[in-house]
Scaffold this active site. Structure first.
Site, mmCIF file in Angstrom:
data_model
loop_
_atom_site.group_PDB
_atom_site.id
_atom_site.type_symbol
_atom_site.label_atom_id
_atom_site.label_comp_id
_atom_site.label_asym_id
_atom_site.label_seq_id
_atom_site.Cartn_x
_atom_site.Cartn_y
_atom_site.Cartn_z
ATOM 1 N N ALA A 12 33.772 34.795 46.401
ATOM 2 C CA ALA A 12 32.809 35.680 45.942
ATOM 3 C C ALA A 12 32.873 37.109 46.671
ATOM 4 C CB ALA A 12 31.530 34.991 45.752
ATOM 5 N N SER A 13 31.920 37.192 47.628
ATOM 6 C CA SER A 13 31.538 38.486 48.068
ATOM 7 C C SER A 13 32.424 39.377 48.304
ATOM 8 C CB SER A 13 30.361 38.388 49.291
ATOM 9 O OG SER A 13 30.983 37.474 50.158
ATOM 10 N N ILE A 51 29.743 30.613 54.105
ATOM 11 C CA ILE A 51 29.563 31.010 52.734
ATOM 12 C C ILE A 51 28.983 32.777 52.850
ATOM 13 C CG2 ILE A 51 28.355 31.234 50.534
ATOM 14 C CD1 ILE A 51 28.855 28.333 50.478
ATOM 15 N N GLU A 75 34.038 24.027 51.097
ATOM 16 C CA GLU A 75 33.418 25.266 51.425
ATOM 17 C C GLU A 75 32.097 24.890 52.514
ATOM 18 O OE1 GLU A 75 33.585 28.453 47.898
ATOM 19 O OE2 GLU A 75 31.589 27.299 47.776
ATOM 20 N N GLY A 124 33.966 33.048 53.068
ATOM 21 C CA GLY A 124 34.338 33.942 54.012
ATOM 22 C C GLY A 124 35.476 34.773 53.541
ATOM 23 N N LYS A 153 29.005 34.571 41.142
ATOM 24 C CA LYS A 153 27.335 34.432 41.509
ATOM 25 C C LYS A 153 26.664 35.127 40.529
ATOM 26 C CE LYS A 153 28.964 32.602 45.968
ATOM 27 N NZ LYS A 153 28.649 32.412 47.253
ATOM 28 N N ASN A 190 34.293 33.669 41.939
ATOM 29 C CA ASN A 190 32.844 33.409 41.356
ATOM 30 C C ASN A 190 31.994 34.543 41.489
ATOM 31 O OD1 ASN A 190 30.497 32.118 41.128
ATOM 32 N ND2 ASN A 190 30.442 30.909 42.958
ATOM 33 N N HIS A 239 28.396 23.234 43.275
ATOM 34 C CA HIS A 239 28.352 24.525 44.252
ATOM 35 C C HIS A 239 27.222 24.346 45.285
ATOM 36 C CE1 HIS A 239 28.197 28.484 46.012
ATOM 37 N NE2 HIS A 239 29.876 28.395 45.621
HETATM 38 O O1 G3P Z 1 32.022 30.084 45.424
HETATM 39 C C1 G3P Z 1 32.507 31.023 46.552
HETATM 40 C C2 G3P Z 1 31.673 30.833 47.684
HETATM 41 O O2 G3P Z 1 30.552 30.153 47.797
HETATM 42 C C3 G3P Z 1 31.940 31.667 48.835
HETATM 43 O O3 G3P Z 1 31.368 32.831 48.525
HETATM 44 O O4 G3P Z 1 30.882 35.202 49.300
HETATM 45 O O5 G3P Z 1 31.785 33.640 51.193
HETATM 46 O O6 G3P Z 1 33.255 34.296 49.255
HETATM 47 P P1 G3P Z 1 31.992 33.846 49.748
#
Ligand code: G3P
Length: 222
Positions: A202-203, A146, A141, A181, A12, A10, A93
């Site tokens: 994502a991150s 997150i 999630e 995470g 984002k 993602n 989301h």
């Molecule tokens: O859509 C992926 C998400 O919300 C998780 O984000 O940055 O923890 O991988 P992250």
């Protein structure tokens, strides 16, 4: 294809994944996919979707609206995603929640347009609720993890395991993913061992110093 391991990335609204930078990221994902043979899907922002057309990789939207063609200024029409070369969408989301009736309508409209649906859920209760709508995927999630760098597949294996169990009891054709995470190959491995078919993240990639290396690492234990 649907139950083969998958990594959904993602984008984002990070600077590092917007516009031309997003294209670079998609190229890296494409290269990693070819090197490792692991399925990866990218989810750029809506205005960037056309930029990703013909990237050689599956592209999903981050959002779609439950609307038919007509007067819905500012909304995202499922048909417009098809025209943009997109093959699926995230729905509900954590950063873009929708009421249940709208989630249901989104899933139905996407199905009509042959768009793959990934419905996000924050709890087992929500997983059960959205499973009744029969999306292709449900991504569990927990919002508190997150962006934390603490992988859900290790920090809260029970929520992942119980989501898989709940979905199997309702409709075994729905595939469960987990997210929040995730950043390493071992996090993905743990997710697969808990019965999911992969991860939504994502991150861990978008904010990585070397995103290509991060993607290859994610794929390393599949
Ligand atoms: O859509 C992926 C998400 O919300 C998780 O984000 O940055 O923890 O991988 P992250």
């Amino acid at each position: 294809m649907k139950d083969q391991p998958v990594i959904i990335l993602n984008y984002k609204t990070y600077v590092e994944s917007t516009g031309a930078k997003g294209r670079v990221l998609t190229r890296m994902a494409h290269e990693a996919m070819k090197e490792k043979g692991v399925r990866i899907i990218v989810c750029p922002q809506t205005p960037d979707l056309y930029l990703q057309k013909d990237s050689g990789i599956e592209v999903f939207a981050q959002h779609v609206d439950p609307i038919e063609p007509g007067s819905h200024t500012g909304h995202v029409l499922p048909l417009a995603l098809v025209e943009a070369g997109v093959s699926g969408s995230l729905i509900n989301h954590s950063e873009d929640r929708m009421p249940a009736d709208k989630i249901k309508k989104c899933v139905e409209l996407c199905r009509q347009h042959k768009l793959t649906t990934v419905v996000c859920a924050e709890s087992i209760e929500k997983v059960k609720e959205v499973a009744a709508f029969k999306p292709d995927y449900i991504a569990i999630e927990p919002p508190e993890l997150i962006g934390s760098g603490i992988p859900v597949s290790k920090a809260d294996p029970d929520i992942v395991k119980n989501s898989v169990r709940a979905v199997q009891a309702i409709d075994p054709s729905i595939i469960v993913l987990c997210g929040a995470g995730i950043s390493k190959g071992e996090d993905v491995r743990a997710a697969l061992e808990l019965g999911t078919a992969g991860v939504l993240l994502a991150s861990g990639v978008v904010k990585a110093k070397d995103p290509k290396k991060a993607i290859l690492d994610l794929m390393s234990l599949i």
